[in-house]
Design a protein around this motif. Sequence first.
Motif, PDB file in Angstrom:
ATOM      1  N   LYS A   1       0.892  -1.117   0.088  1.00 33.68           N
ATOM      2  CA  LYS A   1      -0.293   0.080  -0.159  1.00 33.68           C
ATOM      3  C   LYS A   1       0.728   1.376  -0.126  1.00 33.68           C
ATOM      4  N   LEU A   2       0.785   2.250  -1.254  1.00 32.82           N
ATOM      5  CA  LEU A   2       1.341   3.285  -1.008  1.00 32.82           C
ATOM      6  C   LEU A   2       0.556   4.372  -0.253  1.00 32.82           C
ATOM      7  N   THR A   3       1.133   5.620   0.045  1.00 29.59           N
ATOM      8  CA  THR A   3       0.454   6.772   0.493  1.00 29.59           C
ATOM      9  C   THR A   3      -0.721   7.105   0.060  1.00 29.59           C
ATOM     10  N   SER A   4      -0.542   7.145  -1.293  1.00 28.12           N
ATOM     11  CA  SER A   4      -1.682   7.829  -2.226  1.00 28.12           C
ATOM     12  C   SER A   4      -2.755   6.387  -2.193  1.00 28.12           C
ATOM     13  N   ASP A   5      -2.518   5.323  -1.803  1.00 29.01           N
ATOM     14  CA  ASP A   5      -3.754   4.471  -2.145  1.00 29.01           C
ATOM     15  C   ASP A   5      -4.472   4.174  -0.656  1.00 29.01           C
ATOM     16  N   GLU A   6      -5.730   3.674  -0.996  1.00 30.44           N
ATOM     17  CA  GLU A   6      -6.612   3.770   0.193  1.00 30.44           C
ATOM     18  C   GLU A   6      -6.500   2.325   0.987  1.00 30.44           C
ATOM     19  N   THR A   7      -6.371   1.246   0.245  1.00 27.17           N
ATOM     20  CA  THR A   7      -6.347  -0.101   0.775  1.00 27.17           C
ATOM     21  C   THR A   7      -5.281  -0.858   0.088  1.00 27.17           C
ATOM     22  N   ASP A   8      -5.107  -1.869   0.872  1.00 28.14           N
ATOM     23  CA  ASP A   8      -3.944  -2.825   0.344  1.00 28.14           C
ATOM     24  C   ASP A   8      -4.170  -3.487  -0.893  1.00 28.14           C
ATOM     25  N   SER A   9      -3.088  -3.765  -1.659  1.00 27.45           N
ATOM     26  CA  SER A   9      -3.289  -4.569  -2.893  1.00 27.45           C
ATOM     27  C   SER A   9      -2.391  -5.541  -3.105  1.00 27.45           C
ATOM     28  N   GLN A  10      -2.673  -6.573  -3.861  1.00 29.89           N
ATOM     29  CA  GLN A  10      -1.742  -7.682  -3.921  1.00 29.89           C
ATOM     30  C   GLN A  10      -1.055  -7.462  -5.387  1.00 29.89           C
ATOM     31  N   CYS A  11       0.374  -7.916  -5.214  1.00 29.03           N
ATOM     32  CA  CYS A  11       1.109  -7.782  -6.459  1.00 29.03           C
ATOM     33  C   CYS A  11       0.720  -8.214  -7.760  1.00 29.03           C
ATOM     34  N   SER A  12       0.485  -7.522  -8.632  1.00 28.51           N
ATOM     35  CA  SER A  12      -0.142  -7.663  -9.953  1.00 28.51           C
ATOM     36  C   SER A  12       1.080  -8.475 -10.799  1.00 28.51           C
ATOM     37  N   ASN A  13       2.287  -7.736 -10.472  1.00 25.82           N
ATOM     38  CA  ASN A  13       3.403  -8.249 -11.772  1.00 25.82           C
ATOM     39  C   ASN A  13       4.568  -8.664 -10.833  1.00 25.82           C
ATOM     40  N   TYR A  14       4.314 -10.095 -10.672  1.00 34.18           N
ATOM     41  CA  TYR A  14       5.310 -10.709  -9.728  1.00 34.18           C
ATOM     42  C   TYR A  14       6.449 -11.000 -10.666  1.00 34.18           C
ATOM     43  N   ILE A  15       7.806 -11.337  -9.897  1.00 35.99           N
ATOM     44  CA  ILE A  15       8.944 -11.771 -10.668  1.00 35.99           C
ATOM     45  C   ILE A  15       9.274 -12.948  -9.904  1.00 35.99           C
ATOM     46  N   LEU A  16       9.285 -14.090 -11.154  1.00 42.12           N
ATOM     47  CA  LEU A  16       9.450 -15.381 -10.894  1.00 42.12           C
ATOM     48  C   LEU A  16      10.760 -15.880 -10.894  1.00 42.12           C
TER      49      LEU A  16
END
Length: 373
Positions: free
Chosen positions: A62-77
Amino acid sequence: MRTVLLPWASAAVFLLATVTVSGDEALEGVLQLQMINFNFEAVQVTWNASQYSGTNLTFLYKLTSDETDSQCSNYILQQSRTAGCLLEAKEDEILCFSIWNGTRLLLNKCQWISAYLKPSSPKDLNFQWHQEAITVTCSDLPYKRLLYEIQYKSMFDTEWQSKEGETCNVTTDGLDAEKCYFFRARVKTMESSYGPDTYPSDWSEVIHQQKGELRDSCQEKKLFPKFILVSGMVALLTVSLLLLSLWKVRRVKKLLMPSVPDPKFTFPGLFESHQGNFQEWIKDTQNVVPLNKMEGAEHDCGPEEALIVHLATAEAEMPILTTGPSCLQTEEEEASGDPSQLPGRPLQGGGGGERVSLGGFTFVMSDNSYVML
């Protein structure tokens, strides 16, 4: 009514916070966590997936500008397992994230993304020559508190030399415009503003400059044939001096200690047949006989004069006058080999012979003797 915390309660809260922070640091060390902020455009968070092999860890942020937590959408495998996350960023914000192993929380952390800043590389470098100085300029990045580092070296330098400035307008003195130089640039952050965990940018493309003009390369390979030529000439000169010195030493040695010839080769057979006996060798090989008179020598005859022959007996009292070379009789006497007839010796012979005087010589003649005039 104010709530008053007892001293033991304050100490317990402090110890609990210390244990929590220490636990997060321990987990961060186990995960080998790494954060990189790419020029405030993207944030990369990676961890060591081998510590939890066989499972996919979950990254929530969660960044300061975000309201809620988000799951990573671009994982490094890595080996088909999650090993990091790449996030978008627009400005300096606080990033709060957590890493989960299923329903188990492994790490929870909040950090300013500027603390892990890696600026972008300088682009579009421009060069301006001023006699023995050059000014390198480029476009400044949109944020401040940066250091622009310019490095340069010539074909004859082994290490890069650096010059820094707070703006991308750096002047370097003491250069030779006739030489070809390599230039490159990068951007670093000031530790006083961003902290010790930032990264310098990648180096820009190397640019070649000579006489104020852009070059494709500095032709470093041209030095190799020249080096070979100089090395070959030095080696040839060294070998020549060495041979000359050896020749001089040999001549000096020969002058100071001349070699003694071996008589074995000068007198063949002296040692093989006569065991070094020179007298036996010379008798056997030379056959030396003393000569009383050199062959072919001319006689020194005096001028021709009249010769008078006087007969000693009473029967021939008349002198005989003859003319001719006086040395003929001498030649006959020498040819006869009779030493008794040589001048200056007493006459030998019987008493019945006649005596003949000829040119100052006296001869004893028997009945069967004759004189050739």
